[in-house]
Write an enzyme that holds these catalytic residues in place. Structure first.
Site, short mmCIF file in Angstrom:
data_model
loop_
_atom_site.label_atom_id
_atom_site.label_comp_id
_atom_site.label_asym_id
_atom_site.label_seq_id
_atom_site.Cartn_x
_atom_site.Cartn_y
_atom_site.Cartn_z
N CYS A 40 -30.15 12.87 12.13
CA CYS A 40 -29.48 13.82 13.02
C CYS A 40 -27.96 13.82 12.85
O CYS A 40 -27.29 14.69 13.41
CB CYS A 40 -29.86 13.55 14.46
SG CYS A 40 -31.58 13.96 14.79
N HIS A 57 -24.34 16.86 19.07
CA HIS A 57 -25.73 16.96 18.60
C HIS A 57 -26.65 17.22 19.80
O HIS A 57 -26.55 16.55 20.83
CB HIS A 57 -26.12 15.65 17.90
CG HIS A 57 -27.57 15.60 17.53
ND1 HIS A 57 -28.19 16.60 16.82
CD2 HIS A 57 -28.53 14.67 17.79
CE1 HIS A 57 -29.45 16.29 16.65
NE2 HIS A 57 -29.70 15.13 17.23
N ASN A 92 -34.17 20.13 19.39
CA ASN A 92 -33.41 19.34 18.43
C ASN A 92 -33.78 19.80 17.02
O ASN A 92 -34.88 19.53 16.54
CB ASN A 92 -33.75 17.86 18.63
CG ASN A 92 -32.98 16.95 17.69
OD1 ASN A 92 -32.31 17.41 16.77
ND2 ASN A 92 -33.09 15.64 17.91
O1 UT7 Z 1 -31.83 13.16 17.65
C1 UT7 Z 1 -32.02 11.87 17.17
C2 UT7 Z 1 -31.89 10.85 18.21
N1 UT7 Z 1 -32.90 10.99 19.21
C3 UT7 Z 1 -32.55 10.98 20.51
O2 UT7 Z 1 -31.41 10.96 20.83
C4 UT7 Z 1 -33.67 10.98 21.53
C5 UT7 Z 1 -33.45 9.89 22.53
N2 UT7 Z 1 -34.52 9.76 23.50
C6 UT7 Z 1 -34.76 10.69 24.46
O3 UT7 Z 1 -34.15 11.73 24.49
C7 UT7 Z 1 -35.77 10.36 25.54
O4 UT7 Z 1 -36.11 9.00 25.46
C8 UT7 Z 1 -37.06 11.20 25.49
C9 UT7 Z 1 -36.77 12.63 25.88
C10 UT7 Z 1 -37.66 11.16 24.10
C11 UT7 Z 1 -38.07 10.66 26.48
O5 UT7 Z 1 -37.52 10.60 27.79
P1 UT7 Z 1 -37.57 9.27 28.67
O6 UT7 Z 1 -36.95 9.59 29.95
O7 UT7 Z 1 -36.94 8.17 27.85
O8 UT7 Z 1 -39.11 9.07 28.85
P2 UT7 Z 1 -40.02 7.80 28.47
O9 UT7 Z 1 -40.31 7.81 27.01
O10 UT7 Z 1 -39.44 6.58 29.08
O11 UT7 Z 1 -41.33 8.15 29.26
C12 UT7 Z 1 -41.36 8.17 30.69
C13 UT7 Z 1 -42.76 8.57 31.13
C14 UT7 Z 1 -43.86 7.73 30.48
O12 UT7 Z 1 -44.89 7.58 31.42
P3 UT7 Z 1 -45.03 6.21 32.24
O13 UT7 Z 1 -45.18 5.13 31.21
O14 UT7 Z 1 -43.75 6.09 33.03
O15 UT7 Z 1 -46.26 6.45 33.06
C15 UT7 Z 1 -44.34 8.60 29.36
O16 UT7 Z 1 -45.66 8.34 29.00
O17 UT7 Z 1 -43.01 9.93 30.77
C16 UT7 Z 1 -44.21 9.98 29.96
N3 UT7 Z 1 -44.03 11.02 28.95
C17 UT7 Z 1 -44.29 12.32 29.19
N4 UT7 Z 1 -44.75 12.95 30.27
C18 UT7 Z 1 -44.91 14.28 30.19
C19 UT7 Z 1 -43.57 10.90 27.69
N5 UT7 Z 1 -43.53 12.09 27.09
C20 UT7 Z 1 -43.98 13.00 28.00
C21 UT7 Z 1 -44.17 14.38 27.96
N6 UT7 Z 1 -44.62 14.99 29.08
N7 UT7 Z 1 -43.89 15.13 26.87
#
Ligand code: UT7
Length: 329
Positions: A116, A256, A286
């Protein structure tokens, strides 16, 4: 003799027509619009459909848009760099094909991969060629067909990425406009957290790697998020400090587009007003190498000669950094 700086003198862009909305994703994986919007800021993304169309298709469209708008003769282009994580093929650089297709027959061309941060690193490379005095027209294209490496059964990644491309032309400037400073970083710790495990020299493609879905992007979102928030904010703060700039001096933040919350954290660290923070993540998601030039493409009309633009990116690897550029037209 006055010093040569490297200025952006033209911008082009392209996104494919097909719109993958949050509502459509709800029918594909267990997710919902409210979750995606509140966690990422994304409402929809563009997907390139059609047989045998790769990243070069997006790159060529963006370059052709720039060439037509600027009315340049492609034969005058010295160098074409395509920043991409999704080249048409593992061997035979996408940039070479793109250069030939757009009529840049006198250029040399190659790809640059830094996930990225690819376009940001590409800005550093392109501007160095211009500053050397040896080259007059360097075309930098950021293009990715992310849909080709995304697992549309994995809700953790498929809601984030989209396809798109942007292009900029770098030319010499003698008024001190263009790239002023850069601060680029990398840390190999990152490859455990954001990667495509198979298909490279460690784990070549096999029936087993395909069955295990190892040719798709894997991301430990939480860990990457943590690094991205501090990384992007740190470099942006650093580039302001060492150029004696405050938020008053910054006209636009070109960050980004990975997650609206990461962009907000960066803006907040440097005390930047909301109206100076350019956002199009809601439309495209993204697009990896495409995000920074697509911001320039969407908001080009807002920029005035002499405006101070701060670019910032964070990506797989890890790779990250910031560039300070004065707009030249
Ligand atoms: O561009 C290159 C660099 N990449 C980045 O900068 C991305 C960095 N990361 C992020 O932007 C975020 O971590 C994400 C958007 C990918 C995810 O958001 P988050 O707030 O970190 O969510 P999480 O992975 O901690 O998941 C929280 C909860 C989980 O459920 P539990 O374990 O709390 O029950 C996930 O299973 O949300 C759940 N979850 C979803 N729920 C609905 C994960 N993905 C989804 C989804 N829809 N698509």
């Amino acid at each position: 003799m006055s010093t040569i700086t490297a200025a952006i003198t033209a911008v082009g862009g392209y996104v494919p027509d097909f719109v993958l909305t949050n509502e459509l994703l709800e029918t594909m994986v267990d997710t919902n619009d409210e979750w995606i919007t509140s966690r990422t800021g994304i409402k929809e993304r563009r997907i390139l459909k059609g047989e045998n169309l790769g990243t070069s298709y997006l790159a060529i469209k963006a370059a052709e848009d720039l060439i037509a708008k600027k009315n340049i003769n492609p034969e005058e282009i010295d160098l074409v760099i395509v920043s991409t994580t999704t080249p048409d093929m593992p061997v035979a650089a996408t940039a070479v094909y793109v250069a030939t297709q757009i009529g840049a027959v006198n250029a040399f061309a190659y790809d640059l991969q830094a996930a990225c941060s690819g376009f940001l690193y590409g800005m550093s490379t392109a501007s160095a060629f211009i500053q050397s005095g040896k080259y007059k027209k360097v075309l930098l294209i950021g293009a990715d067909k992310m849909s080709s490496i995304i697992d549309y059964t994995d809700r953790a990644t498929c809601i984030i990425f989209g396809d798109g491309a942007g292009a900029v032309l770098f030319e010499p400037n003698y008024e001190g406009l263009g790239v002023q400073d850069e601060y680029l970083r990398s840390d190999g710790i990152g490859r455990e957290f954001l990667k495509i495990e198979a298909g490279g020299s460690i784990l070549p493609p096999s029936a087993e790697t395909v069955a295990k879905r190892q040719h798709y992007v894997f991301q430990d979102g939480k860990t990457v998020y943590k690094y991205a928030v501090s990384g992007m904010a740190d470099v942006s703060e650093k580039i302001l400090e060492r150029n004696n700039l405050t938020h008053h001096d910054v006209n636009w933040l070109i960050a980004h587009q990975a997650n609206k919350r990461i962009i907000d954290a960066t803006a907040s660290r440097i005390g930047l007003e909301e109206e100076k923070v350019l956002i199009n993540i809601h439309k495209y998601g993204n697009t990896t190498s495409g995000t920074l030039p697509l911001l320039l493409f969407d908001f080009e009309k807002k920029f005035k000669k002499g405006d101070n633009l701060i670019f910032a990116a964070f990506g797989g690897g890890f790779t990250w950094g910031s560039i300070y550029l004065k707009w030249a037209y």
